[in-house]
Design a protein around this motif. Structure first.
Motif, PDB file in Angstrom:
ATOM      1  N   LEU A   1       0.828  -1.205   0.000  1.00  0.00           N
ATOM      2  CA  LEU A   1       0.000   0.000   0.000  1.00  0.00           C
ATOM      3  C   LEU A   1       0.868   1.263   0.000  1.00  0.00           C
ATOM      4  O   LEU A   1       0.559   2.237  -0.687  1.00  0.00           O
ATOM      5  CB  LEU A   1      -0.922   0.001   1.209  1.00  0.00           C
ATOM      6  N   GLY A   2       1.965   1.248   0.763  1.00  0.00           N
ATOM      7  CA  GLY A   2       2.849   2.410   0.780  1.00  0.00           C
ATOM      8  C   GLY A   2       3.422   2.700  -0.592  1.00  0.00           C
ATOM      9  O   GLY A   2       3.473   3.854  -1.032  1.00  0.00           O
ATOM     10  N   ALA A   3       3.835   1.649  -1.294  1.00  0.00           N
ATOM     11  CA  ALA A   3       4.390   1.821  -2.637  1.00  0.00           C
ATOM     12  C   ALA A   3       3.321   2.239  -3.629  1.00  0.00           C
ATOM     13  O   ALA A   3       3.550   3.075  -4.513  1.00  0.00           O
ATOM     14  CB  ALA A   3       5.051   0.525  -3.086  1.00  0.00           C
ATOM     15  N   LEU A   4       2.154   1.661  -3.495  1.00  0.00           N
ATOM     16  CA  LEU A   4       1.030   2.017  -4.368  1.00  0.00           C
ATOM     17  C   LEU A   4       0.707   3.497  -4.248  1.00  0.00           C
ATOM     18  O   LEU A   4       0.580   4.220  -5.247  1.00  0.00           O
ATOM     19  CB  LEU A   4      -0.184   1.171  -4.007  1.00  0.00           C
ATOM     20  N   ARG A   5       0.592   3.964  -3.018  1.00  0.00           N
ATOM     21  CA  ARG A   5       0.240   5.366  -2.809  1.00  0.00           C
ATOM     22  C   ARG A   5       1.350   6.304  -3.274  1.00  0.00           C
ATOM     23  O   ARG A   5       1.079   7.375  -3.832  1.00  0.00           O
ATOM     24  CB  ARG A   5      -0.069   5.600  -1.333  1.00  0.00           C
ATOM     25  N   SER A   6       2.587   5.915  -3.055  1.00  0.00           N
ATOM     26  CA  SER A   6       3.706   6.760  -3.460  1.00  0.00           C
ATOM     27  C   SER A   6       3.774   6.876  -4.976  1.00  0.00           C
ATOM     28  O   SER A   6       3.930   7.974  -5.526  1.00  0.00           O
ATOM     29  CB  SER A   6       5.015   6.172  -2.915  1.00  0.00           C
ATOM     30  N   THR A   7       3.645   5.747  -5.678  1.00  0.00           N
ATOM     31  CA  THR A   7       3.701   5.759  -7.146  1.00  0.00           C
ATOM     32  C   THR A   7       2.497   6.484  -7.722  1.00  0.00           C
ATOM     33  O   THR A   7       2.615   7.278  -8.674  1.00  0.00           O
ATOM     34  CB  THR A   7       3.764   4.320  -7.687  1.00  0.00           C
ATOM     35  N   ARG A   8       1.332   6.241  -7.158  1.00  0.00           N
ATOM     36  CA  ARG A   8       0.118   6.911  -7.632  1.00  0.00           C
ATOM     37  C   ARG A   8       0.218   8.422  -7.412  1.00  0.00           C
ATOM     38  O   ARG A   8      -0.250   9.217  -8.235  1.00  0.00           O
ATOM     39  CB  ARG A   8      -1.095   6.331  -6.903  1.00  0.00           C
ATOM     40  N   HIS A   9       0.837   8.819  -6.316  1.00  0.00           N
ATOM     41  CA  HIS A   9       1.064  10.241  -6.047  1.00  0.00           C
ATOM     42  C   HIS A   9       1.912  10.870  -7.154  1.00  0.00           C
ATOM     43  O   HIS A   9       1.614  11.977  -7.631  1.00  0.00           O
ATOM     44  CB  HIS A   9       1.760  10.377  -4.689  1.00  0.00           C
ATOM     45  N   LEU A  10       2.957  10.171  -7.592  1.00  0.00           N
ATOM     46  CA  LEU A  10       3.798  10.689  -8.671  1.00  0.00           C
ATOM     47  C   LEU A  10       3.012  10.782  -9.976  1.00  0.00           C
ATOM     48  O   LEU A  10       3.138  11.761 -10.726  1.00  0.00           O
ATOM     49  CB  LEU A  10       5.027   9.789  -8.861  1.00  0.00           C
ATOM     50  N   ILE A  11       2.188   9.779 -10.241  1.00  0.00           N
ATOM     51  CA  ILE A  11       1.378   9.795 -11.461  1.00  0.00           C
ATOM     52  C   ILE A  11       0.402  10.971 -11.434  1.00  0.00           C
ATOM     53  O   ILE A  11       0.206  11.666 -12.444  1.00  0.00           O
ATOM     54  CB  ILE A  11       0.618   8.461 -11.615  1.00  0.00           C
ATOM     55  N   ARG A  12      -0.194  11.233 -10.275  1.00  0.00           N
ATOM     56  CA  ARG A  12      -1.140  12.339 -10.156  1.00  0.00           C
ATOM     57  C   ARG A  12      -0.456  13.700 -10.270  1.00  0.00           C
ATOM     58  O   ARG A  12      -1.125  14.712 -10.469  1.00  0.00           O
ATOM     59  CB  ARG A  12      -1.899  12.229  -8.833  1.00  0.00           C
ATOM     60  N   ASN A  13       0.863  13.682 -10.126  1.00  0.00           N
ATOM     61  CA  ASN A  13       1.636  14.898 -10.337  1.00  0.00           C
ATOM     62  C   ASN A  13       2.308  14.881 -11.705  1.00  0.00           C
ATOM     63  O   ASN A  13       3.419  15.389 -11.897  1.00  0.00           O
ATOM     64  CB  ASN A  13       2.645  15.088  -9.215  1.00  0.00           C
ATOM     65  N   ASN A  14       1.612  14.231 -12.660  1.00  0.00           N
ATOM     66  CA  ASN A  14       1.928  14.295 -14.094  1.00  0.00           C
ATOM     67  C   ASN A  14       3.178  13.519 -14.509  1.00  0.00           C
ATOM     68  O   ASN A  14       3.815  13.843 -15.510  1.00  0.00           O
ATOM     69  CB  ASN A  14       2.066  15.755 -14.556  1.00  0.00           C
ATOM     70  N   CYS A  15       3.541  12.476 -13.755  1.00  0.00           N
ATOM     71  CA  CYS A  15       4.684  11.645 -14.131  1.00  0.00           C
ATOM     72  C   CYS A  15       4.197  10.373 -14.826  1.00  0.00           C
ATOM     73  O   CYS A  15       3.194   9.779 -14.421  1.00  0.00           O
ATOM     74  CB  CYS A  15       5.502  11.265 -12.895  1.00  0.00           C
ATOM     75  N   ARG A  16       4.931   9.961 -15.866  1.00  0.00           N
ATOM     76  CA  ARG A  16       4.579   8.747 -16.598  1.00  0.00           C
ATOM     77  C   ARG A  16       5.763   7.785 -16.712  1.00  0.00           C
ATOM     78  O   ARG A  16       5.575   6.585 -16.836  1.00  0.00           O
ATOM     79  CB  ARG A  16       4.096   9.096 -18.024  1.00  0.00           C
ATOM     80  N   ARG A  17       6.967   8.305 -16.702  1.00  0.00           N
ATOM     81  CA  ARG A  17       8.163   7.467 -16.839  1.00  0.00           C
ATOM     82  C   ARG A  17       8.847   7.402 -15.462  1.00  0.00           C
ATOM     83  O   ARG A  17       9.810   8.106 -15.184  1.00  0.00           O
ATOM     84  CB  ARG A  17       9.089   8.036 -17.905  1.00  0.00           C
ATOM     85  N   ILE A  18       8.325   6.527 -14.629  1.00  0.00           N
ATOM     86  CA  ILE A  18       8.736   6.465 -13.218  1.00  0.00           C
ATOM     87  C   ILE A  18       9.681   5.287 -13.006  1.00  0.00           C
ATOM     88  O   ILE A  18       9.299   4.130 -13.185  1.00  0.00           O
ATOM     89  CB  ILE A  18       7.510   6.321 -12.296  1.00  0.00           C
ATOM     90  N   ALA A  19      10.905   5.589 -12.634  1.00  0.00           N
ATOM     91  CA  ALA A  19      11.875   4.538 -12.313  1.00  0.00           C
ATOM     92  C   ALA A  19      11.618   4.027 -10.894  1.00  0.00           C
ATOM     93  O   ALA A  19      11.127   4.771 -10.032  1.00  0.00           O
ATOM     94  CB  ALA A  19      13.297   5.077 -12.412  1.00  0.00           C
ATOM     95  N   HIS A  20      11.944   2.772 -10.672  1.00  0.00           N
ATOM     96  CA  HIS A  20      11.859   2.209  -9.318  1.00  0.00           C
ATOM     97  C   HIS A  20      13.231   1.721  -8.883  1.00  0.00           C
ATOM     98  O   HIS A  20      13.805   0.834  -9.514  1.00  0.00           O
ATOM     99  CB  HIS A  20      10.861   1.060  -9.263  1.00  0.00           C
ATOM    100  N   PHE A  21      13.757   2.320  -7.811  1.00  0.00           N
ATOM    101  CA  PHE A  21      15.009   1.867  -7.205  1.00  0.00           C
ATOM    102  C   PHE A  21      14.645   0.858  -6.130  1.00  0.00           C
ATOM    103  O   PHE A  21      14.149   1.231  -5.059  1.00  0.00           O
ATOM    104  CB  PHE A  21      15.779   3.043  -6.605  1.00  0.00           C
ATOM    105  N   ALA A  22      14.851  -0.412  -6.420  1.00  0.00           N
ATOM    106  CA  ALA A  22      14.407  -1.490  -5.543  1.00  0.00           C
ATOM    107  C   ALA A  22      15.559  -2.041  -4.715  1.00  0.00           C
ATOM    108  O   ALA A  22      16.735  -1.782  -4.995  1.00  0.00           O
ATOM    109  CB  ALA A  22      13.799  -2.618  -6.374  1.00  0.00           C
TER     110      ALA A  22
END
Length: 342
Positions: free
Chosen positions: A158-179
């Motif tokens: 859920l934490g990752a979902l909300r964080s990534t969705r937050h970036l998308i809602r701020n107009n991001c589409r090419r989101i890298a994930h540092f795992a």
């Protein structure tokens, strides 16, 4: 002391141990005389007689991480008033050191063991002896279902979902994930939450934007520079605040505007997240509460013949800061993410 009081040495020993075979009056008198003579209980000898001690062992990857230090504080806040002390070992993320820590704690006859596994640990056979001897074992954060007993974890998905969705809602589409290492539950769950957020918003997962074993400042900085120079990204969701910090610092040194060109979000809400410029968006893990839950699980399982095999989730929350906000957006608006549904 026994001769002075006119009782046998065995009666003195039983009285000091609180044995109810000795009358309360005699126990009180023995304790009064012993205190006047400067008596201190031999805890090690007592533990040898009982087979265990009033000490709980705890194994953590690193003590100097904000998350783990706060979990330790949360554990002590419950265990210490209950009469237990904590013996802490750190593995420095090495499986070999985790084996040694388990051996040391068993040798010290601890009443129970708490563990968060090292990033190297893939085989858990060294815990068989703990389980076979009936010693309560509580796992937290980094856990495995192959060991019976309580597991206290965050809702990493859920934490990752909300964080990534937050970036998308701020107009991001090419989101890298540092795992992190994806065989470790926490990093695997954060990766899955990231992928699900992309799927929800019609964005295809690009394996070229996944950087594994990237949870340190240096690796975060290197990965961010490489991806930026290749023109591949407009945002980074890092599974660790440390790799997010490395990315933020490296990109700033390169003259990249954050958040205008690249938006960044981390995980763990380390103390520096609120102090860097711009402030780093992160996920709060509620480490102290996790420690409380761990301690309660220990107390509930000590003395049981069968251990409760359950997984308890500690809630997380997204804390938006300037590193991820669209120009003109306000943090108060973004805070609505705290209460949003999946």
């Amino acid at each position: 002391m026994a001769n002075e009081m006119g009782i046998t040495p065995s009666t003195v020993s039983r009285a000091l141990a609180g044995n109810e075979r000795v009358s309360s009056k005699t126990r009180a008198e023995v304790l009064r005389v012993a205190t006047g003579m400067g008596y201190q209980p031999n805890i090690l000898a007592a533990s040898l007689r009982k087979g265990t001690s009033d000490t709980v062992g705890m194994i953590v990857p690193r003590i100097n991480r904000h998350f783990f230090s706060h979990v330790i504080s949360g554990v002590e806040a419950i265990l210490n008033p209950a009469g237990f002390s904590l013996l802490i070992s750190q593995t420095h993320e090495r499986e070999e050191d985790e084996h040694k820590a388990v051996h040391t704690l068993l040798r010290n006859r601890v009443s129970a063991i708490i563990v968060s596994h090292s990033v190297e640990t893939r085989n858990f056979d060294h815990y068989d002896k703990i389980v076979s001897e009936g010693i309560p074992l509580v796992q937290f954060d980094r856990v495995t279902e192959t060991i019976a007993g309580p597991r206290i974890v965050n809702d990493n998905f859920l934490g990752a979902l909300r964080s990534t969705r937050h970036l998308i809602r701020n107009n991001c589409r090419r989101i890298a994930h540092f795992a992190g290492s994806l065989h470790v539950n926490v990093y695997r769950e954060r990766f899955e939450g990231y992928k699900y957020a992309l799927q929800q918003n019609g964005i295809d997962f690009d394996s070229g934007l996944l950087v594994e074993n990237c949870i340190l400042q240096e690796t975060g900085g290197d990965a961010a520079e490489e991806l930026y120079r290749a023109g591949k990204i407009d945002a980074i969701f890092a599974a660790s605040d440390f790799s997010a910090l490395g990315a933020l610092r490296r990109l700033k040194r390169m003259g990249v505007a954050i958040p205008e060109e690249i938006k960044i979000s981390g995980f763990a809400n380390e103390p520096f997240a609120a102090l860097v410029d711009p402030g780093l968006t992160s996920v709060e893990q509620n480490a102290f509460e996790m420690g409380n839950q761990v301690a309660r699980a220990i107390i509930n399982n000590i003395g049981r013949d069968d251990f409760v095999n359950e997984e308890i989730h500690v809630p997380v929350r997204l804390i938006p800061r300037s590193s991820s906000l669209t120009t003109g957006a306000t943090i108060s608006i973004q805070n609505s993410e705290f209460n949003s549904n999946l």
